[in-house]
Design an enzyme around this catalytic site. Structure first.
Site, short mmCIF file in Angstrom:
data_model
loop_
_atom_site.label_atom_id
_atom_site.label_comp_id
_atom_site.label_asym_id
_atom_site.label_seq_id
_atom_site.Cartn_x
_atom_site.Cartn_y
_atom_site.Cartn_z
N GLU A 103 11.45 4.76 7.11
CA GLU A 103 11.06 4.97 8.51
C GLU A 103 11.07 3.67 9.30
O GLU A 103 10.53 2.65 8.84
CB GLU A 103 9.66 5.59 8.55
N LYS A 143 10.93 12.06 15.47
CA LYS A 143 9.70 12.45 14.80
C LYS A 143 8.87 13.35 15.72
O LYS A 143 8.69 13.05 16.90
CB LYS A 143 8.90 11.20 14.43
N CYS A 168 8.27 11.27 7.79
CA CYS A 168 6.93 10.90 7.32
C CYS A 168 5.88 11.97 7.64
O CYS A 168 5.80 12.97 6.94
CB CYS A 168 6.52 9.54 7.89
#
Length: 553
Positions: free
Chosen positions: A45, A114, A150
């Site tokens: 990430e 994200k 994540c």
């Protein structure tokens, strides 16, 4: 239709803000992946910016530097080598996102943002990023790849959307910092998402230290039947190839290594070593300075420093006062000899006398108290900071979490320093870690094997030695009781009644509660240190300094 895929997991150690260096790490990972025969390289990430970039990512010039690096990397994929999945800040339609980008065939083939931005503990992503829309899969050489980022796998919504829109494999880039026992939490979350979707999942986590956070790597793959298909090393950079084969309607990882990951005391010690090594090296300090008192906190701090940096970059200083015992002098010298470090002795008696003379007029008629004790600690702090200025090495403070919790430390004295590896380590764990290190050594440690902390340091009662016959337990409960109370107050956020129910006197619990509260102003001025627990002081725990709440008995 593609029936086989080779995916390299690039567990790399980026540095926040070093965009050229991070891009070069990605290039090196891609070269290694090409040698291994990879079709695709999954990076971590925000590997281009480093993670977490905090408010640095709000600078438009920094955003453009990250995006320019991604465009350059994309152009390089025209060479026919492996494609890249890289994480980077990305601006689209005037909004800033935490993005992952597929770079293939010389261009940016796909972009995903994200969705679930964490905003708790050490995370402040809602402060700097805008969440993306629910993602669909990315088409790659006949395979539909789901790429949640994540936190997107910590709940079910994003992966459920990916499964419903046709994803066949979940590839998850992560920046997940170490906490004690967190490896099992990650695996269990991955298994939950695999169970819900019926899709295999590859989880790649960054490695390395970034200020107070340490990222432990320990990347892994879980197949659709919930079996562990790959386990990468913890605390080490690596590029590992995983091979995948289509079986019926699904995919399976069938050729990848599984290595044992450290747990318990070993994992904590490795975290301390990596955190200190990266803090010193990434900030370009030549080495470290430690006040070596003959006590256990400074002894294990020195051991960690030597394991992280090597004995040639660690300098220890014994600074005796008239209250320093011969045992402490002997123990400090023995610890320095066992570690092979440069060792100096500087008597602070003249400094104490100078302050006594200088302050004699204004203190006339008042008895000696903690003021004079603190002058000793501040004389030592002044000495270490003078040596730091002269030689360039960074001072390591040595207070543990038990002491920092209750304010058993002196501002501008033993709290002086640029970093503290024990900041989130309770005293009882300090003892256990010291015993572990004397019995254990691991590849990557730069210190000697065998006993590095003299047994007498472990066995003797802890003392600050700021007055005759002083012991920590004169003013504090026994450390096993104190640490249990503190864990209830800090990690557990429990009431006095709840903690007392575990066998402690309510008055003692309330006294410790008050000590924790009034020491908040000290902790605000403490150096950063390695995060170990779920609730480290600093970004994890933000309490007001001015605080009238006292609980109840």
């Amino acid at each position: 239709m593609t029936d086989q895929l080779a995916i390299a997991l690039a567990q790399i150690n980026p540095t926040v803000g070093d965009v050229p260096g991070n891009a070069d790490r990605v290039r090196a990972a891609r070269r290694r992946a090409a040698e291994l025969g990879a079709d695709l390289v999954l990076c971590t990430e925000l590997c281009i910016s480093g993670y977490p970039p905090e408010d640095l990512v709000l600078k438009p010039s920094f955003q453009e530097a990250c995006m320019a690096a991604v465009r350059t990397l994309a152009a390089e994929t025209a060479d026919g080598g492996p494609a890249l999945l890289v994480g980077s800040p990305w601006v689209e339609n005037g909004t800033l996102h935490n993005a992952v980008l597929l770079l293939d065939g010389g261009s940016i083939a796909s972009t995903r943002f994200k969705v679930d931005l964490p905003n708790y503990g050490v995370f402040d992503e809602k402060r700097v990023f805008v969440p993306g829309p629910m993602p669909g899969p990315i088409a790659f050489r006949g395979v539909r790849l789901g790429v949640p980022i994540c936190e997107d796998i910590w709940t079910s919504a994003v992966v459920e959307c990916l499964e419903e829109t046709g994803a066949e494999i979940l590839l998850v880039p992560n920046g997940s910092p170490f906490e004690a026992d967190k490896t099992d939490v990650r695996i269990n979350l991955a298994v939950a998402r695999v169970t819900e979707t019926g899709l295999p999942l590859a989880y790649v986590n960054q490695v390395g230290g970034q200020d107070e956070l340490v990222f432990d790597g320990a990347s892994f793959v879980v197949n659709a039947d919930r079996s562990l298909a790959a386990q990468l090393p913890a605390f080490r950079e690596c590029v590992v190839l995983t091979r995948w084969r289509r079986q019926g309607e699904g995919w399976r990882c069938y050729d990848a290594p599984i290595v044992e990951t450290p747990e318990g005391l070993e994992a904590i010690y490795e975290t301390m070593v990596l955190g200190l090594r990266d803090y010193v090296n990434k900030n370009r300090f030549p080495g470290v300075l430690i006040g070596l008192s003959g006590g256990i906190d400074s002894a294990i701090t020195a051991a960690v420093a030597v394991d992280a940096l090597g004995s040639d970059r660690v300098r220890c200083v014994m600074m005796p006062s008239p209250y320093t015992s011969q045992s402490s002098l002997d123990d400090a010298a023995a610890a320095a000899e066992a570690l092979g470090v440069m060792y100096d002795t500087i008597n602070i008696g003249p400094a104490m006398e100078a302050f006594r003379t200088m302050l004699g007029g204004v203190f006339e008629g008042r008895a000696e108290d903690t003021t004079e004790e603190n002058i000793q600690a501040r004389s030592r702090g002044l000495t270490l900071m003078a040596m730091s200025n002269k030689f360039g090495a960074m001072v390591l403070s040595t207070g543990n979490k038990s002491e920092m919790s209750v304010g058993y430390a002196t501002l501008y004295g033993d709290m002086c320093g640029g970093y503290n590896v024990l900041k989130d380590v309770y005293k009882t764990t300090v003892f256990a870690l010291s015993d572990w290190r004397n019995r254990s050594w691991r590849d990557g440690f730069l210190g000697p094997k065998g006993r590095v902390i003299p047994q007498n340091i472990i066995d003797k009662p802890p003392s600050a030695e700021l007055k005759p016959d002083q012991k920590d337990q004169d003013t504090l409960p026994p450390y096993d009781a104190l640490d249990d109370i503190l864990q209830g107050l800090i990690e557990g956020e429990q009431s006095i009644e709840q903690i007392a129910a575990r066998g402690h006197e309510a008055a003692t619990v309330q006294r410790i509660w008050r000590m924790v509260d009034i020491a908040e102003y000290k902790r605000r001025q403490a150096p950063p240190g390695v995060k170990i627990t779920r609730r480290a002081f600093g970004r994890d725990r933000r309490y007001p300094i001015t605080n009238g709440y006292r609980g109840s008995v």
